[in-house]
Design a protein around this motif. Sequence first.
Motif, mmCIF file in Angstrom:
data_model
loop_
_atom_site.group_PDB
_atom_site.id
_atom_site.type_symbol
_atom_site.label_atom_id
_atom_site.label_comp_id
_atom_site.label_asym_id
_atom_site.label_seq_id
_atom_site.Cartn_x
_atom_site.Cartn_y
_atom_site.Cartn_z
ATOM 1 N N ALA A 278 40.846 54.190 37.749
ATOM 2 C CA ALA A 278 40.058 53.077 37.201
ATOM 3 C C ALA A 278 40.509 51.753 37.828
ATOM 4 O O ALA A 278 39.684 50.899 38.187
ATOM 5 C CB ALA A 278 40.198 53.027 35.678
ATOM 6 N N GLU A 279 41.825 51.582 37.994
ATOM 7 C CA GLU A 279 42.364 50.362 38.617
ATOM 8 C C GLU A 279 41.888 50.240 40.064
ATOM 9 O O GLU A 279 41.576 49.147 40.537
ATOM 10 C CB GLU A 279 43.902 50.381 38.581
ATOM 11 N N TYR A 280 41.844 51.379 40.759
ATOM 12 C CA TYR A 280 41.400 51.409 42.159
ATOM 13 C C TYR A 280 39.964 50.900 42.287
ATOM 14 O O TYR A 280 39.652 50.068 43.151
ATOM 15 C CB TYR A 280 41.543 52.838 42.703
ATOM 16 N N LEU A 281 39.060 51.368 41.406
ATOM 17 C CA LEU A 281 37.666 50.923 41.452
ATOM 18 C C LEU A 281 37.557 49.437 41.099
ATOM 19 O O LEU A 281 36.823 48.683 41.745
ATOM 20 C CB LEU A 281 36.808 51.764 40.508
ATOM 21 N N HIS A 282 38.292 49.016 40.066
ATOM 22 C CA HIS A 282 38.273 47.600 39.674
ATOM 23 C C HIS A 282 38.803 46.711 40.803
ATOM 24 O O HIS A 282 38.249 45.644 41.071
ATOM 25 C CB HIS A 282 39.106 47.387 38.402
ATOM 26 N N HIS A 283 39.858 47.167 41.456
ATOM 27 C CA HIS A 283 40.450 46.392 42.541
ATOM 28 C C HIS A 283 39.463 46.240 43.697
ATOM 29 O O HIS A 283 39.365 45.182 44.330
ATOM 30 C CB HIS A 283 41.741 47.061 43.036
ATOM 31 N N PHE A 286 37.010 43.596 42.691
ATOM 32 C CA PHE A 286 37.698 42.306 42.583
ATOM 33 C C PHE A 286 37.927 41.689 43.961
ATOM 34 O O PHE A 286 37.829 40.470 44.144
ATOM 35 C CB PHE A 286 39.037 42.481 41.847
ATOM 36 N N ALA A 287 38.196 42.543 44.952
ATOM 37 C CA ALA A 287 38.501 42.070 46.312
ATOM 38 C C ALA A 287 37.321 41.348 46.951
ATOM 39 O O ALA A 287 37.505 40.521 47.845
ATOM 40 C CB ALA A 287 38.938 43.239 47.189
ATOM 41 N N ILE A 288 36.098 41.648 46.495
ATOM 42 C CA ILE A 288 34.914 41.008 47.102
ATOM 43 C C ILE A 288 34.182 40.091 46.105
ATOM 44 O O ILE A 288 33.023 39.760 46.290
ATOM 45 C CB ILE A 288 33.934 42.065 47.677
ATOM 46 N N ARG A 289 34.903 39.678 45.062
ATOM 47 C CA ARG A 289 34.266 38.902 43.976
ATOM 48 C C ARG A 289 33.665 37.593 44.492
ATOM 49 O O ARG A 289 32.600 37.185 44.043
ATOM 50 C CB ARG A 289 35.263 38.650 42.838
ATOM 51 N N GLU A 295 28.787 35.612 38.842
ATOM 52 C CA GLU A 295 27.862 36.226 37.882
ATOM 53 C C GLU A 295 27.623 37.702 38.211
ATOM 54 O O GLU A 295 27.708 38.562 37.333
ATOM 55 C CB GLU A 295 26.532 35.453 37.898
ATOM 56 N N ARG A 296 27.333 37.990 39.489
ATOM 57 C CA ARG A 296 27.083 39.383 39.890
ATOM 58 C C ARG A 296 28.350 40.228 39.740
ATOM 59 O O ARG A 296 28.311 41.372 39.306
ATOM 60 C CB ARG A 296 26.570 39.440 41.333
ATOM 61 N N PHE A 297 29.495 39.642 40.097
ATOM 62 C CA PHE A 297 30.771 40.350 39.955
ATOM 63 C C PHE A 297 30.997 40.765 38.497
ATOM 64 O O PHE A 297 31.380 41.907 38.209
ATOM 65 C CB PHE A 297 31.924 39.464 40.456
ATOM 66 N N GLN A 298 30.763 39.846 37.569
ATOM 67 C CA GLN A 298 30.970 40.141 36.143
ATOM 68 C C GLN A 298 30.003 41.224 35.654
ATOM 69 O O GLN A 298 30.389 42.114 34.892
ATOM 70 C CB GLN A 298 30.824 38.866 35.311
ATOM 71 N N GLN A 299 28.762 41.172 36.115
ATOM 72 C CA GLN A 299 27.769 42.167 35.718
ATOM 73 C C GLN A 299 28.146 43.553 36.252
ATOM 74 O O GLN A 299 28.099 44.551 35.520
ATOM 75 C CB GLN A 299 26.385 41.764 36.262
ATOM 76 N N LEU A 300 28.544 43.618 37.526
ATOM 77 C CA LEU A 300 28.933 44.905 38.122
ATOM 78 C C LEU A 300 30.188 45.465 37.449
ATOM 79 O O LEU A 300 30.301 46.675 37.229
ATOM 80 C CB LEU A 300 29.175 44.745 39.631
ATOM 81 N N THR A 301 31.122 44.572 37.107
ATOM 82 C CA THR A 301 32.345 45.004 36.419
ATOM 83 C C THR A 301 32.009 45.604 35.054
ATOM 84 O O THR A 301 32.588 46.614 34.643
ATOM 85 C CB THR A 301 33.332 43.822 36.263
ATOM 86 N N GLN A 302 31.072 44.968 34.368
ATOM 87 C CA GLN A 302 30.631 45.469 33.048
ATOM 88 C C GLN A 302 30.024 46.873 33.191
ATOM 89 O O GLN A 302 30.339 47.784 32.430
ATOM 90 C CB GLN A 302 29.582 44.494 32.487
ATOM 91 N N TRP A 303 29.165 47.057 34.201
ATOM 92 C CA TRP A 303 28.560 48.370 34.438
ATOM 93 C C TRP A 303 29.603 49.406 34.862
ATOM 94 O O TRP A 303 29.521 50.569 34.490
ATOM 95 C CB TRP A 303 27.465 48.247 35.496
#
Length: 369
Positions: A278-283, A286-289, A295-303
């Motif tokens: 899970a950390e790997y996917l989040h990272h 995050f690297a391309i936020r 806004e898009r980063f937060q939406q994709l993170t939520q999904w």
Amino acid sequence: MQTRQDTDDYRRIFLQDVPLIDVRAPIEFQQGAFPTAINLPLMNDNERQAVGTCYKQHGQQAAIALGHRLVNGSLREQRTQAWIAECARQPQGYIYCFRGGLRSQLVQQWLREAGVDYPRVSGGYKALRTFLLETLESCAALPMVIVGGNTGSGKTLLINELMAGIDLEGVARHRGSSFGRTLVEQHTQIDFENHLAVRMLKKQHAGCRHWVLEDESRIIGSNNLPLALFNGMQQAPLVVIDDPFEVRLARLQAEYIEQMRLAFEHAYGEQEGWQKYAEYLHHGLFAIRRRLGLERFQQLTQWLDQALRLQRTQGNSDAHQQWLVPLLQHYYDPMYRYQLEKKTQRMIFRGNYAEVREFLMTYSQNSGE
């Protein structure tokens, strides 16, 4: 038994994966060594530093004398026994130090006194490394063809199917994107170059007269492509895989979602493995936020979080498509289209995976392989 001679046949050493005993200090070995080398140092890092300081201040004879005082008695016996055991395990191997000088000669002498005659590499690490750097230069001068295509096109898969293919990401232990890290730590830059040179040397020896390489940027994770190779890649003809979006999405889901989860859980156990996955996917997100926009980063993170919950509770990874699809459509695909537009003059073929594979197989035959 016939005594084996010291060798300067560096080519044979690498082509035949000849075992090597590296007697340099651990810090030297960590900075760069060779695929078949094991580190059994004559001196540890502190001992080497003391001898080096002595050499600068008082000259070679004083440094040698200090070395003998530091590595003496039970310490000398302990290290000699380790060398003897490795010589017995690898009877066809060789010893080397930095230049094939004092350290490897001393180890040879101590081994002979213990009844073991074991050869060394003439010129040591420096000569072996120079040989590999020259190999990279000569290999980079061979013709090459570059495989491009959107994320999920199966470029690496195709490279590994071809005799002339060199999987640069495989050698670098990184898949090149923000989600590119693998569970294995990347090589140092020197080790990356050494592994790549050995790979190319073996392919060339097997008959390769050109290369098929993936369309890479200069840096793969933390490893830099050798400049001569990268410059050659920028001029080389380009073939592009155009696979349907659904096919690419399925590949990405299999590789980055399902296979990575299994890999993390296999390496760390189910509980910790899941957490690290899970950390790997989040990272990766995050690297391309900054490029995504907040806004898009937060939406994709939520999904992504929703998809992870569903995957954890139901064992199904399909919900990941909710963030993967927009990530491809709004980030990776437009970026690749932009990059491809600058390379259209070099494009010699475009088709789906099977068509590009067929083209490259014919290309190989036409190139005399």
